[in-house]
Structures are given as structure tokens and as C-alpha cells.
Design a protein around this motif. Structure first.
Motif, mmCIF file in Angstrom:
data_model
loop_
_atom_site.group_PDB
_atom_site.id
_atom_site.type_symbol
_atom_site.label_atom_id
_atom_site.label_comp_id
_atom_site.label_asym_id
_atom_site.label_seq_id
_atom_site.Cartn_x
_atom_site.Cartn_y
_atom_site.Cartn_z
ATOM 1 N N LYS A 1 30.883 31.288 26.270
ATOM 2 C CA LYS A 1 31.255 30.891 24.819
ATOM 3 C C LYS A 1 32.755 31.621 24.544
ATOM 4 C CE LYS A 1 26.947 29.928 22.613
ATOM 5 N NZ LYS A 1 25.685 30.636 22.135
ATOM 6 N N ALA A 2 32.878 32.775 24.980
ATOM 7 C CA ALA A 2 34.160 33.337 24.641
ATOM 8 C C ALA A 2 35.331 32.950 25.416
ATOM 9 C CB ALA A 2 34.210 35.009 24.867
ATOM 10 N N ILE A 3 35.037 32.647 26.606
ATOM 11 C CA ILE A 3 35.967 31.730 27.213
ATOM 12 C C ILE A 3 36.353 30.418 27.081
ATOM 13 C CG2 ILE A 3 36.789 31.215 29.739
ATOM 14 C CD1 ILE A 3 35.055 33.581 30.701
ATOM 15 N N LYS A 4 35.291 29.659 26.725
ATOM 16 C CA LYS A 4 35.545 28.467 26.292
ATOM 17 C C LYS A 4 36.541 28.130 24.934
ATOM 18 C CE LYS A 4 31.074 26.329 28.112
ATOM 19 N NZ LYS A 4 29.820 25.684 27.535
ATOM 20 N N TRP A 5 36.364 29.301 24.065
ATOM 21 C CA TRP A 5 37.225 29.112 23.120
ATOM 22 C C TRP A 5 38.785 29.098 23.413
ATOM 23 C CZ3 TRP A 5 41.058 32.234 20.757
ATOM 24 C CH2 TRP A 5 41.568 31.827 19.431
ATOM 25 N N LEU A 6 38.858 29.861 24.391
ATOM 26 C CA LEU A 6 40.356 29.966 25.005
ATOM 27 C C LEU A 6 40.752 28.794 25.749
ATOM 28 C CD1 LEU A 6 40.821 33.560 26.527
ATOM 29 C CD2 LEU A 6 42.058 32.591 24.367
ATOM 30 N N LYS A 7 39.911 28.063 26.209
ATOM 31 C CA LYS A 7 40.095 26.876 27.531
ATOM 32 C C LYS A 7 41.345 25.802 26.426
ATOM 33 C CE LYS A 7 38.041 24.310 30.709
ATOM 34 N NZ LYS A 7 36.559 24.334 31.548
ATOM 35 N N PRO A 8 41.048 25.509 25.298
ATOM 36 C CA PRO A 8 42.206 24.594 24.666
ATOM 37 C C PRO A 8 43.543 25.083 24.980
ATOM 38 C CG PRO A 8 40.395 24.578 23.392
ATOM 39 C CD PRO A 8 40.126 25.665 24.223
ATOM 40 N N HIS A 9 43.782 26.337 24.851
ATOM 41 C CA HIS A 9 45.066 26.859 24.815
ATOM 42 C C HIS A 9 45.639 27.175 26.398
ATOM 43 C CE1 HIS A 9 44.118 27.663 20.739
ATOM 44 N NE2 HIS A 9 43.031 28.402 20.934
ATOM 45 N N ALA A 10 44.787 27.098 27.189
ATOM 46 C CA ALA A 10 45.162 27.274 28.848
ATOM 47 C C ALA A 10 46.156 28.116 28.992
ATOM 48 C CB ALA A 10 45.842 25.877 29.104
ATOM 49 N N LYS B 1 37.616 31.840 36.776
ATOM 50 C CA LYS B 1 37.007 30.534 37.436
ATOM 51 C C LYS B 1 37.267 29.417 36.402
ATOM 52 C CE LYS B 1 33.878 32.747 40.582
ATOM 53 N NZ LYS B 1 32.499 33.037 40.733
ATOM 54 N N MET B 2 36.966 29.606 35.054
ATOM 55 C CA MET B 2 36.963 28.666 34.017
ATOM 56 C C MET B 2 38.165 28.108 33.628
ATOM 57 S SD MET B 2 33.590 29.919 31.899
ATOM 58 C CE MET B 2 33.809 28.493 30.617
ATOM 59 N N LEU B 3 39.138 29.180 33.645
ATOM 60 C CA LEU B 3 40.445 28.936 33.076
ATOM 61 C C LEU B 3 41.817 28.623 33.929
ATOM 62 C CD1 LEU B 3 40.325 31.480 29.976
ATOM 63 C CD2 LEU B 3 39.806 29.180 29.843
ATOM 64 N N GLN B 4 41.599 29.233 35.161
ATOM 65 C CA GLN B 4 42.498 29.197 36.186
ATOM 66 C C GLN B 4 43.944 29.375 35.757
ATOM 67 O OE1 GLN B 4 41.843 27.628 39.477
ATOM 68 N NE2 GLN B 4 39.716 27.927 38.709
ATOM 69 N N PRO B 5 43.855 30.700 35.231
ATOM 70 C CA PRO B 5 45.233 31.229 34.932
ATOM 71 C C PRO B 5 46.171 31.619 36.336
ATOM 72 C CG PRO B 5 43.710 33.044 34.770
ATOM 73 C CD PRO B 5 42.975 31.842 35.004
ATOM 74 N N ASP B 6 47.699 31.437 36.120
ATOM 75 C CA ASP B 6 48.333 32.150 37.035
ATOM 76 C C ASP B 6 48.261 33.637 37.476
ATOM 77 O OD1 ASP B 6 49.508 29.577 37.363
ATOM 78 O OD2 ASP B 6 51.050 30.079 35.980
ATOM 79 N N GLU B 7 47.826 34.204 36.359
ATOM 80 C CA GLU B 7 47.672 35.935 36.489
ATOM 81 C C GLU B 7 46.883 36.406 35.500
ATOM 82 O OE1 GLU B 7 50.961 39.429 36.452
ATOM 83 O OE2 GLU B 7 51.016 37.931 34.900
ATOM 84 N N LEU B 8 45.765 37.255 36.072
ATOM 85 C CA LEU B 8 44.926 37.847 35.193
ATOM 86 C C LEU B 8 45.037 39.429 35.629
ATOM 87 C CD1 LEU B 8 41.450 36.771 33.917
ATOM 88 C CD2 LEU B 8 41.785 39.054 34.163
ATOM 89 N N ILE B 9 45.331 40.255 34.468
ATOM 90 C CA ILE B 9 45.253 41.768 34.997
ATOM 91 C C ILE B 9 44.032 42.267 34.354
ATOM 92 C CG2 ILE B 9 46.493 43.892 34.896
ATOM 93 C CD1 ILE B 9 49.258 42.249 34.881
ATOM 94 N N GLY B 10 43.320 43.011 35.061
ATOM 95 C CA GLY B 10 42.225 43.728 34.459
ATOM 96 C C GLY B 10 42.393 45.183 34.088
ATOM 97 N N THR B 11 42.568 45.583 32.880
ATOM 98 C CA THR B 11 42.900 47.069 32.723
ATOM 99 C C THR B 11 41.835 47.947 32.192
ATOM 100 O OG1 THR B 11 43.491 46.599 30.410
ATOM 101 C CG2 THR B 11 45.245 46.549 32.124
ATOM 102 N N ASP B 12 41.757 49.155 32.843
ATOM 103 C CA ASP B 12 40.594 50.158 32.295
ATOM 104 C C ASP B 12 41.033 51.583 32.560
ATOM 105 O OD1 ASP B 12 37.339 49.442 32.105
ATOM 106 O OD2 ASP B 12 37.769 51.484 32.236
ATOM 107 N N ILE B 13 40.395 52.396 31.885
ATOM 108 C CA ILE B 13 40.593 53.806 32.537
ATOM 109 C C ILE B 13 39.746 54.470 33.507
ATOM 110 C CG2 ILE B 13 41.452 54.540 30.053
ATOM 111 C CD1 ILE B 13 38.921 55.737 29.451
ATOM 112 N N SER B 14 38.927 53.685 33.734
ATOM 113 C CA SER B 14 37.658 54.022 35.012
ATOM 114 C C SER B 14 38.242 53.674 36.362
ATOM 115 C CB SER B 14 36.379 53.961 34.422
ATOM 116 O OG SER B 14 35.521 54.189 35.553
ATOM 117 N N GLU B 15 38.737 54.320 37.055
ATOM 118 C CA GLU B 15 38.837 53.695 38.581
ATOM 119 C C GLU B 15 37.606 53.521 39.127
ATOM 120 O OE1 GLU B 15 41.455 52.683 40.367
ATOM 121 O OE2 GLU B 15 43.206 53.735 39.276
#
Length: 245
Positions: A50-59, A79-93
Motif C-alpha cells: 500500500k505504501a509503495i502504491k502511493w508512490l507509483k504515480p510519482h515514478a 520491483k514495483m517502482l523500477q527506480p534507477d537507484e535505491l539506497i538502503g540506509t541503516d546503522i546496523s551492518e
């Protein structure tokens, strides 16, 4: 402004919350995915969609997933949005190492990368991303206002923020049922399935203490976001927050 959940720490009242949260997630990383899906009865997957579907129209083409953990949201978003780049950030390696393996197995290593980042002091330049997402991690921020301000800073003008977070239902009987579930079931299952007993006492406490609904909406507006909205999902167990820079 200080929020109640910022004072809740996994192990001890002494020491920094950020360091304790990092230690906690490193400890539970091997068991996290199985336990997470078990505790949510698998409903967390539909919340992410549901969260990702909200972003879909904005591509969005450049995305960052904050508090990415083991990368579940990042993988589904890719998988759903096909961005050119997605960076996942976190403090836990520890969590991200699990995520890196999953991304490799999914054949998405060209699009998804991981970076160890403090959400209250991101290393990225201003106006870097089209979309920023946070799924079930924002209540662990050591400083919520700083984290929201930083996410706003790295978003491009007109960029979008999506937050999913577990919340306490307000209506009878879900409020009472969720109270029992969070106080009894989550710690018990956590103890049985994870090596870290403290983690699954800490997590329900942060759900209860985290600012919800209109309070969170005000915090997002204060951080510089507009068109702030929220929607309660599954009787209020989860809330979807959306905003634009």
C-alpha cells in the motif's frame, strides 16, 4: 522537542540510544525476518504494498529507504517502482548484511545498494532523492525531529516521503487486544525465537510511546513537509504517513 520514545532504550538507561539500537539490531539480524513476519501474521507485506502504491504515480527514479534493516521494503519498492537507484540506509551492518544477500539473490544488486548512515546526520547532499521511505524504523530514531529534518533536506523539491509505522489502535476491542498482544505475545515469541530477550520488550514500548496521528502530522509539518496526511491500516495497528517537500 523531545518525544517519549527517545528515552526508551533496549538495554540500559545509561549510554546512547543510537548505540544500543545498533547493538540490538546486530544481535537479532539473523532471526529478524522470520520473527517479523510471524509477529505481524504476514500482514506487514500488504502494508508495504500500500505504501509503495502511493508512490507509483510519482515514478521516483532516485530513492532512499531509511532504517532499511534487511531490505524487505527496498526490494519490494525496486520491483514495483523500477527506480534507477535505491539506497538502503541503516546503522546496523548486521541487518544490512542480511539485506545484501537477499538483494544479490533477487538479482537487484545493480539497483539497490546499502550504506551505513545515521538518520539524524545523513552524508548525502541537499535535494538528492525523489522519494524517501521508512518502514517500521522511525520509532527507533534517537532524535525524531532531526531525522525528519534530514529526510526533508535530502529530498528534491516536490519529492515525496512515505512512512509506515506500527501504532496503537484507538477503538475497542482492538485497543485492548493489541495491548495484550504487545505485552504478552510479542515478548514471549521474541524470547523463543530470538537470542536477544530485551529487544522484544523494547519494541512494544516504543510502539506505545511513539507520537501518532495528528501529533506525528504536526512533527512532519514542522520539519518542512507539506501535504501531510495519514491513514490508519488494519484497525489502527499500522499507520501510513505521506508527505511532500
Amino acid at each position: 522537542m523531545n518525544y517519549p520514545q527517545e528515552y526508551i532504550k533496549p538495554y540500559s538507561d545509561k549510554g546512547e540510544k543510537r548505540e544500543q539500537v545498533e547493538q540490538m539490531f546486530d544481535n537479532i539480524a539473523p532471526d529478524y525476518d522470520k520473527l517479523n513476519h510471524t509477529l505481524s501474521l504476514g500482514i506487514d507485506k500488504s502494508w508495504r504494498k500500500k505504501a509503495i502504491k502511493w508512490l507509483k504515480p510519482h515514478a521516483p527514479k532516485q530513492m532512499m529507504d531509511v532504517a532499511t534493516g534487511t531490505g524487505d521494503f527496498a526490494i519490494l519498492a525496486c520491483k514495483m517502482l523500477q527506480p534507477d537507484e535505491l539506497i538502503g540506509t541503516d546503522i546496523s551492518e548486521g541487518m544490512m548484511n542480511v539485506g545484501r544477500e537477499k538483494v544479490k539473490n533477487e538479482g537487484l544488486a545493480q539497483q539497490i545498494s546499502f550504506a551505513r548512515e545515521d538518520c539524524t546526520n545523513l552524508s548525502f547532499k541537499d535535494n538528492r532523492f525523489d522519494a524517501v521511505t521508512v518502514a517500521f524504523g522511525i520509532r527507533n530514531f534517537a532524535d525524531l525531529d532531526k531525522g525528519l529534518t534530514e529526510m526533508c533536506r535530502v529530498l528534491k523539491p516536490g519529492g515525496h516521503l512515505v512512512i509506515l509505522e506500527l501504532t496503537t489502535p484507538e477503538q475497542f476491542p482492538m485497543k485492548q487486544l493489541f495491548g495484550i498482544y504487545s505485552k504478552v505475545v510479542i515478548p514471549t515469541l521474541g524470547k523463543l525465537m530470538s537470542k536477544d530477550k530485551s529487544a522484544y520488550h523494547y519494541l512494544p514500548e516504543t510502539i506505545k510511546a511513539f507520537p501518532q496521528g495528528e501529533v506525528m502530522k504536526k512533527s512532519l509539518s514542522k520539519a518542512g513537509f507539506s501535504h501531510v496526511d495519514f491513514k490508519r491500516l488494519t484497525f489502527g495497528i499500522c499507520t501510513l504517513y505521506t508527505a511532500t517537500k
